[in-house]
Scaffold this motif. Structure first.
Motif, PDB file in Angstrom:
ATOM      1  N   VAL A 143       0.856  -1.188   0.000  1.00 32.21           N
ATOM      2  CA  VAL A 143       0.000   0.000   0.000  1.00 32.21           C
ATOM      3  C   VAL A 143       0.888   1.233   0.000  1.00 32.21           C
ATOM      4  O   VAL A 143       1.788   1.367   0.838  1.00 32.21           O
ATOM      5  CB  VAL A 143      -0.929   0.004   1.233  1.00 32.21           C
ATOM      6  CG1 VAL A 143      -1.726   1.305   1.306  1.00 32.21           C
ATOM      7  CG2 VAL A 143      -1.875  -1.192   1.195  1.00 32.21           C
ATOM      8  N   VAL A 144       0.667   2.142  -0.934  1.00 28.04           N
ATOM      9  CA  VAL A 144       1.488   3.346  -1.052  1.00 28.04           C
ATOM     10  C   VAL A 144       1.309   4.225   0.184  1.00 28.04           C
ATOM     11  O   VAL A 144       0.233   4.261   0.794  1.00 28.04           O
ATOM     12  CB  VAL A 144       1.124   4.115  -2.345  1.00 28.04           C
ATOM     13  CG1 VAL A 144      -0.260   4.708  -2.245  1.00 28.04           C
ATOM     14  CG2 VAL A 144       2.160   5.178  -2.646  1.00 28.04           C
ATOM     15  N   ARG A 145       2.337   4.958   0.564  1.00 29.02           N
ATOM     16  CA  ARG A 145       2.315   5.755   1.790  1.00 29.02           C
ATOM     17  C   ARG A 145       1.264   6.857   1.770  1.00 29.02           C
ATOM     18  O   ARG A 145       0.814   7.306   2.823  1.00 29.02           O
ATOM     19  CB  ARG A 145       3.687   6.387   2.040  1.00 29.02           C
ATOM     20  CG  ARG A 145       4.771   5.393   2.361  1.00 29.02           C
ATOM     21  CD  ARG A 145       6.101   6.076   2.591  1.00 29.02           C
ATOM     22  NE  ARG A 145       6.036   6.996   3.701  1.00 29.02           N
ATOM     23  CZ  ARG A 145       6.137   8.319   3.587  1.00 29.02           C
ATOM     24  NH1 ARG A 145       6.281   8.874   2.407  1.00 29.02           N
ATOM     25  NH2 ARG A 145       6.091   9.089   4.661  1.00 29.02           N
ATOM     26  N   THR A 146       0.911   7.322   0.586  1.00 32.09           N
ATOM     27  CA  THR A 146      -0.080   8.396   0.501  1.00 32.09           C
ATOM     28  C   THR A 146      -1.510   7.897   0.671  1.00 32.09           C
ATOM     29  O   THR A 146      -2.433   8.701   0.773  1.00 32.09           O
ATOM     30  CB  THR A 146       0.048   9.110  -0.861  1.00 32.09           C
ATOM     31  OG1 THR A 146      -0.042   8.142  -1.922  1.00 32.09           O
ATOM     32  CG2 THR A 146       1.381   9.843  -0.959  1.00 32.09           C
ATOM     33  N   ASN A 147      -1.689   6.572   0.714  1.00 31.94           N
ATOM     34  CA  ASN A 147      -3.018   6.007   0.927  1.00 31.94           C
ATOM     35  C   ASN A 147      -3.445   6.221   2.376  1.00 31.94           C
ATOM     36  O   ASN A 147      -2.625   6.146   3.297  1.00 31.94           O
ATOM     37  CB  ASN A 147      -3.002   4.507   0.602  1.00 31.94           C
ATOM     38  CG  ASN A 147      -4.377   3.897   0.537  1.00 31.94           C
ATOM     39  OD1 ASN A 147      -5.086   3.836   1.535  1.00 31.94           O
ATOM     40  ND2 ASN A 147      -4.757   3.434  -0.640  1.00 31.94           N
ATOM     41  N   ARG A 148      -4.728   6.485   2.612  1.00 31.53           N
ATOM     42  CA  ARG A 148      -5.201   6.778   3.963  1.00 31.53           C
ATOM     43  C   ARG A 148      -5.063   5.596   4.915  1.00 31.53           C
ATOM     44  O   ARG A 148      -5.058   5.774   6.137  1.00 31.53           O
ATOM     45  CB  ARG A 148      -6.652   7.245   3.929  1.00 31.53           C
ATOM     46  CG  ARG A 148      -7.663   6.240   3.417  1.00 31.53           C
ATOM     47  CD  ARG A 148      -9.012   6.904   3.273  1.00 31.53           C
ATOM     48  NE  ARG A 148     -10.086   5.987   2.959  1.00 31.53           N
ATOM     49  CZ  ARG A 148     -11.018   6.221   2.051  1.00 31.53           C
ATOM     50  NH1 ARG A 148     -10.975   7.337   1.347  1.00 31.53           N
ATOM     51  NH2 ARG A 148     -11.989   5.359   1.849  1.00 31.53           N
ATOM     52  N   ILE A 149      -4.932   4.396   4.372  1.00 31.01           N
ATOM     53  CA  ILE A 149      -4.711   3.228   5.233  1.00 31.01           C
ATOM     54  C   ILE A 149      -3.409   3.388   5.993  1.00 31.01           C
ATOM     55  O   ILE A 149      -3.284   2.999   7.161  1.00 31.01           O
ATOM     56  CB  ILE A 149      -4.688   1.927   4.394  1.00 31.01           C
ATOM     57  CG1 ILE A 149      -6.047   1.675   3.747  1.00 31.01           C
ATOM     58  CG2 ILE A 149      -4.284   0.729   5.259  1.00 31.01           C
ATOM     59  CD1 ILE A 149      -6.069   0.459   2.841  1.00 31.01           C
ATOM     60  N   ASN A 150      -2.407   3.972   5.327  1.00 31.87           N
ATOM     61  CA  ASN A 150      -1.080   4.145   5.933  1.00 31.87           C
ATOM     62  C   ASN A 150      -1.158   4.923   7.241  1.00 31.87           C
ATOM     63  O   ASN A 150      -0.539   4.548   8.246  1.00 31.87           O
ATOM     64  CB  ASN A 150      -0.157   4.853   4.942  1.00 31.87           C
ATOM     65  CG  ASN A 150       1.235   5.060   5.481  1.00 31.87           C
ATOM     66  OD1 ASN A 150       2.076   4.179   5.413  1.00 31.87           O
ATOM     67  ND2 ASN A 150       1.505   6.237   6.031  1.00 31.87           N
ATOM     68  N   GLN A 151      -1.899   6.016   7.253  1.00 35.11           N
ATOM     69  CA  GLN A 151      -1.974   6.860   8.440  1.00 35.11           C
ATOM     70  C   GLN A 151      -2.633   6.127   9.601  1.00 35.11           C
ATOM     71  O   GLN A 151      -2.240   6.292  10.761  1.00 35.11           O
ATOM     72  CB  GLN A 151      -2.728   8.146   8.141  1.00 35.11           C
ATOM     73  CG  GLN A 151      -2.596   9.205   9.227  1.00 35.11           C
ATOM     74  CD  GLN A 151      -1.159   9.639   9.437  1.00 35.11           C
ATOM     75  OE1 GLN A 151      -0.464  10.012   8.491  1.00 35.11           O
ATOM     76  NE2 GLN A 151      -0.686   9.569  10.684  1.00 35.11           N
ATOM     77  N   ARG A 152      -3.621   5.293   9.318  1.00 35.55           N
ATOM     78  CA  ARG A 152      -4.303   4.551  10.380  1.00 35.55           C
ATOM     79  C   ARG A 152      -3.349   3.551  11.025  1.00 35.55           C
ATOM     80  O   ARG A 152      -3.361   3.363  12.243  1.00 35.55           O
ATOM     81  CB  ARG A 152      -5.536   3.836   9.819  1.00 35.55           C
ATOM     82  CG  ARG A 152      -6.596   4.780   9.307  1.00 35.55           C
ATOM     83  CD  ARG A 152      -7.802   4.060   8.752  1.00 35.55           C
ATOM     84  NE  ARG A 152      -8.623   3.442   9.798  1.00 35.55           N
ATOM     85  CZ  ARG A 152      -9.854   2.984   9.592  1.00 35.55           C
ATOM     86  NH1 ARG A 152     -10.422   3.098   8.396  1.00 35.55           N
ATOM     87  NH2 ARG A 152     -10.535   2.425  10.583  1.00 35.55           N
ATOM     88  N   VAL A 153      -2.522   2.915  10.209  1.00 35.50           N
ATOM     89  CA  VAL A 153      -1.553   1.956  10.749  1.00 35.50           C
ATOM     90  C   VAL A 153      -0.480   2.677  11.566  1.00 35.50           C
ATOM     91  O   VAL A 153      -0.126   2.251  12.674  1.00 35.50           O
ATOM     92  CB  VAL A 153      -0.903   1.143   9.611  1.00 35.50           C
ATOM     93  CG1 VAL A 153       0.275   0.320  10.135  1.00 35.50           C
ATOM     94  CG2 VAL A 153      -1.937   0.226   8.975  1.00 35.50           C
ATOM     95  N   GLU A 154       0.039   3.771  11.033  1.00 35.20           N
ATOM     96  CA  GLU A 154       1.072   4.515  11.758  1.00 35.20           C
ATOM     97  C   GLU A 154       0.546   5.017  13.096  1.00 35.20           C
ATOM     98  O   GLU A 154       1.224   4.917  14.125  1.00 35.20           O
ATOM     99  CB  GLU A 154       1.581   5.685  10.922  1.00 35.20           C
ATOM    100  CG  GLU A 154       2.688   6.476  11.603  1.00 35.20           C
ATOM    101  CD  GLU A 154       3.344   7.467  10.678  1.00 35.20           C
ATOM    102  OE1 GLU A 154       3.721   8.561  11.148  1.00 35.20           O
ATOM    103  OE2 GLU A 154       3.503   7.155   9.478  1.00 35.20           O
ATOM    104  N   ASP A 155      -0.675   5.547  13.098  1.00 41.93           N
ATOM    105  CA  ASP A 155      -1.266   6.035  14.344  1.00 41.93           C
ATOM    106  C   ASP A 155      -1.426   4.899  15.356  1.00 41.93           C
ATOM    107  O   ASP A 155      -1.186   5.084  16.558  1.00 41.93           O
ATOM    108  CB  ASP A 155      -2.625   6.681  14.071  1.00 41.93           C
ATOM    109  CG  ASP A 155      -2.504   8.004  13.333  1.00 41.93           C
ATOM    110  OD1 ASP A 155      -1.396   8.562  13.288  1.00 41.93           O
ATOM    111  OD2 ASP A 155      -3.535   8.472  12.796  1.00 41.93           O
ATOM    112  N   GLY A 156      -1.813   3.721  14.864  1.00 39.00           N
ATOM    113  CA  GLY A 156      -1.965   2.579  15.762  1.00 39.00           C
ATOM    114  C   GLY A 156      -0.653   2.145  16.378  1.00 39.00           C
ATOM    115  O   GLY A 156      -0.574   1.844  17.576  1.00 39.00           O
ATOM    116  N   LEU A 157       0.412   2.123  15.578  1.00 39.05           N
ATOM    117  CA  LEU A 157       1.731   1.752  16.089  1.00 39.05           C
ATOM    118  C   LEU A 157       2.231   2.768  17.106  1.00 39.05           C
ATOM    119  O   LEU A 157       2.762   2.400  18.170  1.00 39.05           O
ATOM    120  CB  LEU A 157       2.728   1.637  14.932  1.00 39.05           C
ATOM    121  CG  LEU A 157       2.614   0.410  14.032  1.00 39.05           C
ATOM    122  CD1 LEU A 157       3.490   0.570  12.805  1.00 39.05           C
ATOM    123  CD2 LEU A 157       2.991  -0.854  14.793  1.00 39.05           C
ATOM    124  N   VAL A 158       2.074   4.042  16.782  1.00 39.76           N
ATOM    125  CA  VAL A 158       2.532   5.100  17.694  1.00 39.76           C
ATOM    126  C   VAL A 158       1.810   5.012  19.031  1.00 39.76           C
ATOM    127  O   VAL A 158       2.422   5.132  20.101  1.00 39.76           O
ATOM    128  CB  VAL A 158       2.333   6.487  17.055  1.00 39.76           C
ATOM    129  CG1 VAL A 158       2.568   7.587  18.084  1.00 39.76           C
ATOM    130  CG2 VAL A 158       3.282   6.666  15.872  1.00 39.76           C
TER     131      VAL A 158
END
Length: 296
Positions: free
Chosen positions: A44-59
């Motif tokens: 999944v490309v980083r600009t996809n909104r899925i990326n932000q949800r995963v990053e927020d979950g990890l953080v």
């Protein structure tokens, strides 16, 4: 004579170990940065909104466990093009090493995979997330993990792009919590407590850091004494000569000591060597230069 030096060395190291507990440079734990890797064209490309949800979950998972997590965009301004897509791991690690305010100790990298296939009666959506932890200074990979749901998610055949992204994003967010928990355990293992051989004090901060040490204008006899100090510093793991010449010596040095403690230990070492010198530090490199004696 050697016995007197041994006693002096032990006294010095006890002083350095005691100073290490001073509040001004107390260990605060590793600084962690979370970054997405999307070099794989199937990811999944980083600009996809899925990326932000995963990053927020990890953080969230890392912060809930007490780790200091810095924002990649905020700390990388001017050093890394954070808006680029299809980045590889080397580019992100290089950018993390260039960050100095604050220096990044650990890099949590993740990659997201999501795809949807149309069946006879429904669309089948599969999502998985991979993650790994890299020690920024040494490049050592501390752990890796992959998580996915045991069964795919089904959606109506009429589920369009936004529908699929919402389902895949929700799945990825849940997986990020599981991944964050596993990666937190890897970090905890990397910084587990260690006991100082001289003081008997157990320290929590055990993350191994790598430094480049260069010594200028020191005689061969002085370099020999310096090596004795280096292996006895609190937190010492190993060292390796890189280049040793007349009046110049370079070492690769691994220790659990943070930069502030290393800086002070090296300055204290100069005092006990009885020489005037200057310690310069940039990134993960120290240069210790002996200065000529003052006239008179």
């Amino acid at each position: 004579m050697r016995l007197l030096f041994a006693h002096a060395l032990i006294a010095t190291l006890l002083l350095l170990s005691a100073c290490a507990g001073h509040p001004a440079v107390a260990a605060e734990g590793p600084v962690v940065m979370v970054a997405g890797i999307d070099r794989d064209p199937d990811s999944v490309v980083r600009t996809n909104r899925i990326n932000q949800r995963v990053e927020d979950g990890l953080v969230r998972q890392l912060r809930d466990r007490g780790y200091r997590v810095v924002d990649e965009t905020a700390v990388s301004l001017g050093t890394l093009e954070t808006g680029r897509s299809r980045r590889d791991e080397g580019e992100v690690i290089g950018g993390a090493r260039a960050v100095t305010t604050p220096p990044v100790d650990l890099l949590v990298l993740y990659t997201i995979y999501a795809n949807a296939e149309s069946g006879n009666y429904a669309k089948v959506i599969r999502t998985r997330v991979t993650g790994r932890i890299v020690n920024v200074s040494s490049g050592e990979r501390l752990g890796a993990f992959e998580t996915a749901f045991p069964k795919p998610r089904h959606a109506p055949l009429g589920c369009g792009r936004d529908c699929i992204l919402e389902i895949a994003g929700h799945q990825a967010e849940i997986l990020s919590r599981d991944l964050g928990s596993i990666l937190s355990a890897y970090i905890e293992s990397a910084i587990q407590g260690q006991t100082d051989n001289l003081t008997g004090i157990t320290e929590k901060q055990g993350l191994v850091r790598s430094y480049s040490l260069a010594f200028e204008q020191f005689s061969t006899a002085e370099i020999t004494r310096i090596e004795e100090y280096l292996v006895a510093f609190s937190g010492y793991r190993t060292y390796r000569p890189v280049r040793v010449m007349q009046l110049h010596a370079e070492y690769w040095y691994e220790t659990t000591a943070e930069a502030a403690r290393m800086n002070r230990n090296l300055r204290k070492m100069l005092d006990y060597l009885g020489v005037q010198g200057r310690v310069a530090f940039t990134g993960d490199s120290f240069v210790v230069r002996k200065l000529p004696k003052s006239a008179g």
